[in-house]
Design a protein around this motif. Structure first.
Motif, short mmCIF file in Angstrom:
data_model
loop_
_atom_site.label_atom_id
_atom_site.label_comp_id
_atom_site.label_asym_id
_atom_site.label_seq_id
_atom_site.Cartn_x
_atom_site.Cartn_y
_atom_site.Cartn_z
N TRP A 134 34.46 48.30 38.02
CA TRP A 134 33.12 48.82 37.75
C TRP A 134 32.85 50.04 38.62
O TRP A 134 33.33 50.12 39.76
CB TRP A 134 32.05 47.76 38.04
CG TRP A 134 32.08 46.59 37.14
CD1 TRP A 134 31.41 46.42 35.97
CD2 TRP A 134 32.80 45.36 37.35
NE1 TRP A 134 31.68 45.19 35.42
CE2 TRP A 134 32.53 44.51 36.25
CE3 TRP A 134 33.65 44.90 38.35
CZ2 TRP A 134 33.07 43.24 36.13
CZ3 TRP A 134 34.19 43.63 38.23
CH2 TRP A 134 33.90 42.82 37.13
N GLU A 145 27.64 50.16 39.11
CA GLU A 145 27.07 49.06 38.32
C GLU A 145 26.23 48.18 39.24
O GLU A 145 26.49 48.06 40.43
CB GLU A 145 28.19 48.25 37.66
CG GLU A 145 27.71 47.15 36.73
CD GLU A 145 26.90 47.68 35.55
OE1 GLU A 145 25.65 47.73 35.71
OE2 GLU A 145 27.49 48.03 34.52
N SER A 146 25.21 47.53 38.67
CA SER A 146 24.35 46.66 39.48
C SER A 146 25.07 45.35 39.79
O SER A 146 25.87 44.85 38.99
CB SER A 146 23.05 46.36 38.73
OG SER A 146 23.29 45.51 37.62
N ALA A 170 24.63 42.48 37.22
CA ALA A 170 25.42 42.66 36.00
C ALA A 170 26.88 42.31 36.25
O ALA A 170 27.54 41.68 35.40
CB ALA A 170 25.30 44.10 35.52
N ILE A 171 27.38 42.68 37.41
CA ILE A 171 28.77 42.35 37.76
C ILE A 171 28.93 40.83 37.89
O ILE A 171 29.89 40.25 37.36
CB ILE A 171 29.19 43.04 39.06
CG1 ILE A 171 29.22 44.56 38.88
CG2 ILE A 171 30.56 42.54 39.52
CD1 ILE A 171 29.50 45.34 40.14
#
Length: 270
Positions: free
Chosen positions: A115, A118-119, A122-123
């Motif tokens: 990633w 990315e937040s 979300a990960i």
């Protein structure tokens, strides 16, 4: 199977077979290894009319255990058989069956992804989805991760890697977080007291059987009490040991429920 101790009930089912009597049943939850386990001792004669039972154990039959106090909702554990052996010595007339809990996909399934910007929530959600389990509560700081790479690691290790990134790279407090699967087979990653409704009190003269305080800075307290069927690793409990002058709220890192005909205990390591 009904325990010889009045007020305690336990039932065990392995595949299509209902076990009516078991000399010993142990359920263990460990916060650090994530995977819960069960050990079930069954008399050989139980399978006298079921010759196919031993061969079917290699086919990973489902296991379910319900244990608790009479007239109360029992605690339910589920898993699959992952091994067995014939008992030795005074247990040679028993078959010992080992089972892994519903958290097994978190150990078996792996993820290989990367990633960029990315937040963290979300990960975390994407990692948990890789397990194949339904995803429930994902409660992590709303940080943006500049770059994160997972090179074919188990799901639980991927979550640990994300936690380390948040703690070391962003200064977030992640020590209280835990990864667990509930009785509905839903996986969660959140502060481990998020799902605890009540905090049991274990006190001198009121449930405390034995308490061995930690002997070193990194050591663990060990507490033995009567059955607390709803306790799982990561949950908190209040300890009041008036004889040793120790009172406080502790988080259980390892929980073991042991049910035998003449002794039913919960052991807590914290």
């Amino acid at each position: 199977m009904m325990s010889h101790i009045y007020g305690i009930e336990i039932s065990i089912q392995i595949g299509n077979y209902l076990i009516h009597r078991a000399p010993r049943c142990i359920i263990t939850y460990d916060r650090h290894t994530v995977l819960s386990r069960a050990e079930i001792h069954v008399p050989n004669h139980v399978f006298g009319a079921a010759k196919n039972m031993l061969s079917s154990l290699s086919q990973f039959p489902e296991v379910s255990i319900a244990v608790g106090y009479r007239n109360q909702e029992p605690h339910k554990w589920k898993g699959t058989v992952d091994g067995w052996k014939q008992g030795q010595g005074n247990k040679r007339d028993q078959l010992i069956i080992y089972a892994a809990g519903v958290e097994l996909p978190l150990v078996q399934k792996t993820i290989c992804e990367m990633w960029v910007d990315e937040s963290a929530p979300a990960i975390a959600k994407r990692i948990l989805e890789t397990s194949g389990l339904s995803v429930g509560v994902v409660d992590v700081p709303q940080e943006i991760i500049p770059r994160m790479t997972l090179a074919t690691v188990p799901v639980w290790q991927a979550i640990q890697q994300l936690s380390n990134t948040l703690q070391q790279g962003h200064g977030c407090k992640m020590k209280g977080h835990a990864l667990w699967v509930d009785e509905a087979n839903v996986v969660h990653f959140a502060p481990s007291d998020h799902w605890q409704d009540t905090t049991p009190v274990i006190a001198t003269g009121a449930g405390l059987i034995r308490h061995t305080p930690a002997q070193t800075v990194c050591g663990r307290n060990k507490v033995e009490t009567f059955l607390l069927p709803t306790m799982r690793a990561g949950m908190r409990f209040t300890l009041k040991n008036s004889r040793k002058g120790i009172t406080g709220i502790f988080r259980a890192l390892r929980v073991t429920h042991s049910v035998e005909p003449d002794r039913v205990r919960t052991f807590l390591s914290c």
